[in-house]
Design an enzyme around this catalytic site. Structure first.
Site, mmCIF file in Angstrom:
data_model
loop_
_atom_site.group_PDB
_atom_site.id
_atom_site.type_symbol
_atom_site.label_atom_id
_atom_site.label_comp_id
_atom_site.label_asym_id
_atom_site.label_seq_id
_atom_site.Cartn_x
_atom_site.Cartn_y
_atom_site.Cartn_z
ATOM 1 N N GLY A 212 0.801 -1.222 0.000
ATOM 2 C CA GLY A 212 0.000 0.000 0.000
ATOM 3 C C GLY A 212 0.832 1.270 0.000
ATOM 4 N NE ARG A 215 8.412 6.492 0.152
ATOM 5 C CZ ARG A 215 9.712 6.422 -0.031
ATOM 6 N NH1 ARG A 215 10.506 7.073 0.786
ATOM 7 N NH2 ARG A 215 10.224 5.715 -0.999
ATOM 8 C CE LYS A 235 8.113 7.813 -3.554
ATOM 9 N NZ LYS A 235 8.772 7.198 -4.726
ATOM 10 C CG ASP A 247 9.975 8.348 8.343
ATOM 11 O OD1 ASP A 247 9.666 8.088 7.169
ATOM 12 O OD2 ASP A 247 11.109 8.771 8.670
ATOM 13 N NE ARG A 312 0.533 1.507 -7.328
ATOM 14 C CZ ARG A 312 1.676 2.072 -6.982
ATOM 15 N NH1 ARG A 312 2.615 1.353 -6.396
ATOM 16 N NH2 ARG A 312 1.891 3.346 -7.197
ATOM 17 C CG ASP A 404 5.089 -3.326 -4.856
ATOM 18 O OD1 ASP A 404 5.712 -4.374 -5.062
ATOM 19 O OD2 ASP A 404 5.604 -2.330 -4.309
ATOM 20 C CG ASP A 414 6.075 3.229 -7.325
ATOM 21 O OD1 ASP A 414 5.636 4.358 -7.038
ATOM 22 O OD2 ASP A 414 5.430 2.201 -7.142
#
Length: 652
Positions: A212, A215, A235, A247, A312, A404, A414
């Protein structure tokens, strides 16, 4: 033994690479899933892959004629072939950019006037919870969350006017004093409805379960004046339920790389997600860049990514992996995707007669007009094949081709570890975590694309959307489309009238032996003249800048190749001037080398954003000579080979 696409690229002669056979033999296609696919699917899938004989194993042995299904993979590719004319040409990209730059009659909106349409949230099942506690999110395609990254005096580092045009956004909006606040997530964007997407995926060949948007937070969908749908996504905007132990933040280093490469790939004519802007948050983020137990604080940053969809393969896989209860979500999500992003498939009719013979013996037929999901998987397979072929053409390597990270729209998505080839090395991987097996190295990318399509097809099969024959046909089409595109691209790169396998194979072998710079070689190759009377000792002069430190034996090998190449050029009847112009339109002079990124990063971390912006402008015109900017086409300097520059991990 299963045949393989990497073996089809037999130019590389790297027998040590894991083949498609090895990848499939690591386990059943969906073995990590709780519910196993029918055995018939696995066996038929394997049978389909055995049909891939895209290059003969022995180039000197006469080969039988291929079946009609894959005959396109073997045909001679003409400079005027349909596969080349239907591609997005460099000339058309350049013309579009010129037209966009004129801004004639275009709509110019303020941020507050953008037209929103939140179809993803409206039409798909969502998570009833809105907290960001890391957890398994069941029966949902997304979770509504808001950006939460800490911000202190954010600064706008870079922006893309061409992406603003896609959104009908007035470029003057970049000058707004609150723009950095809005695109760091500190201030809400009026009309937005932020969420994080739920998806899973295979990582390095193993099922990883739920992943998933850990961030990335999508702000929503904008409809422009052409009724095009564009999603805006921040992002590095903070934690979501999918952040696991991370984080949810991003650092300036990786954000600059993503921003620049997104826009660079677009200018190269390669389908990609885009980047509207890059904002530095003013806060620091701790990162262990080398995974050596020595983290350091780095400037935090956020990229606003833009795409027609961020769906995706893993967006569908996660629901199929959870068994019967969530299989209906696969269908719902597929219906949504076809409706909004493949409407031509929704509107297909029987009159189009899209039927194809697939059986060499039993006369089996796949009719794509009778099952829209079959037509869809075939188009996804072909888009993916075309994308990977274009990567190969410019020497681009995606460092993390997990499922993914595979777009159903056939976009480059990505940008974690990535790299363009400098010295030609088929085993090159830009990802330090990929070094042991080099699963995602340059030469393996065509195989990996097929492996990922197999996983996606198995997901649709598990949801009973496609059958075994349709699965097989989709993978057949991947192989055929890849080879058609790859051969066409290589033919144009050499300025040849038709594909010459032996000539190209020998060339790539020579380049691999001598570690020749991939980009500069093909650019200089256009200077070779179609003149058989050139003295032998002068043949290599046009290539002198890239054939460095080669001995007598290697000079002889290259001289022999150039002589054969000149013979082909003479037979073509194309003038030197026309061929040079054509070759320079497909062989870029400027590509986003890692050391160029690093120079821009080093300056930006000291508060100087000028180099990021200059580099963006250079990469927006990769095929032009750009006098005075030749330094951006130079070979990497010695310092570029230090750890962390040319080999980058996923840490960002």
């Amino acid at each position: 033994m299963l045949s393989q696409l990497s073996a089809s690229l037999s130019h590389y002669s790297l027998s040590s690479f894991p083949s498609l056979t090895a990848l499939f033999l690591r386990g059943p296609l969906l073995s990590p899933f709780p519910s196993k696919p029918p055995p018939s699917l696995l066996s038929s899938t394997s049978k389909s892959i055995r049909k891939f004989r895209l290059y003969p194993s022995n180039p000197h042995k006469p080969q039988p004629r291929p079946s009609s299904l894959v005959s396109n993979s073997y045909r001679e590719v003409s400079m005027d072939s349909p596969s080349m004319n239907t591609d997005l040409s460099v000339e058309s990209v350049t013309d579009d950019l010129k037209k966009q730059s004129l801004g004639e009659g275009r709509v110019k909106l303020n941020l507050e006037d953008l037209t929103w349409d939140h179809s993803f949230v409206r039409e798909l099942p969502g998570d009833p919870r809105t907290d960001t506690m890391p957890r398994e999110v069941l029966h949902a395609c997304y979770t509504k969350v808001s950006p939460s990254a800490e911000v202190e005096n954010p600064q706008l580092v870079a922006w893309s006017d061409s992406v603003a045009e896609l959104l009908d956004l007035d470029p003057k909006e970049f000058e707004r004093p609150d723009f950095p606040l809005i695109f760091s997530g500190a201030s809400p964007l009026v009309g937005g409805m932020p969420y994080a997407q739920c998806y899973g995926g295979h990582q390095f060949g193993m099922w990883a379960g739920q992943l998933g948007d850990g961030r990335a937070i999508t702000l929503g969908e904008i409809l422009n004046s052409k009724s095009e749908r564009w999603e805006l996504q921040l992002k590095g905007a903070g934690k979501t339920p999918y952040s696991r132990f991370a984080d949810g933040l991003a650092v300036l280093r990786s954000s600059i790389r993503e921003f620049l490469c997104s826009e660079s790939m677009q200018s190269l004519g390669i389908p990609t997600t885009r980047a509207l802007c890059l904002v530095m948050t003013g806060k620091y983020v701790s990162r262990d860049m080398f995974y050596d137990g020595n983290p350091k604080d780095e400037p935090g940053a956020i990229v606003c990514r833009v795409a027609q969809s961020f769906l995706r393969f893993g967006s569908y896989q996660i629901h199929a992996s959870r068994g019967k209860e969530d299989l209906d979500i696969v269908r719902t999500l597929a219906d949504y995707t076809i409706k909004h992003h493949f409407p031509h498939i929704e509107n297909m009719s029987k009159s189009e007669s899209l039927s194809f013979n697939i059986g060499e013996v039993d006369g089996s037929v796949v009719d794509l007009t009778s099952n829209k999901y079959a037509a869809w998987i075939v188009e996804v397979a072909e888009r993916t094949a075309s994308l990977v072929a274009r990567w190969q053409g410019v020497g681009f390597t995606h460092g993390v081709l997990n499922t993914d990270n595979m777009s159903v729209l056939g976009l480059t998505i990505d940008y974690g570890p990535f790299g363009f080839l400098d010295a030609f090395d088929p085993s090159y991987t830009p990802n330090t975590t990929d070094l042991p097996g080099r699963r995602y190295c340059f030469a393996n990318q065509p195989d990996i694309g097929l492996w990922n399509i197999a996983q996606f097809a198995s997901t649709l099969s598990a949801a009973q959307l496609i059958n075994d024959k349709e699965t097989n046909y989709a993978m057949e089409r991947y192989g055929t489309k890849f080879m058609d595109e790859y051969q066409a691209i290589m033919t144009r790169k050499l300025g040849l009238p038709k594909y010459n396998k032996q000539l190209i194979s020998k060339l790539l072998n020579n380049m691999a032996v001598d570690k020749v710079d991939y980009t500069n070689f093909f650019r200089l190759l256009s200077n070779i003249k179609a003149d058989p009377s050139i003295p032998e000792d002068e043949l290599l002069i046009p290539l002198k800048a890239v054939l460095l430190d080669i001995g007598k034996e290697r000079k002889e090998a290259w001289t022999s190749w150039v002589q054969t190449y000149i013979q082909e050029l003479c037979a073509s009847g194309i003038s030197n001037e026309d061929r040079k112009a054509s070759m320079n339109s497909v062989n870029p002079k400027y590509i986003l080398r890692n050391y160029l990124c690093q120079s821009a990063i080093d300056a930006a971390e000291q508060g100087d954003f000028g180099e990021v912006r200059r580099l963006l402008k250079v990469m927006q015109r990769p095929y032009d000579e750009q006098p005075g900017l030749q330094k951006y086409a130079r070979l990497p300097p010695a310092w570029a080979y230090r750890p962390g520059v040319c080999m980058l991990s996923c840490s960002s």
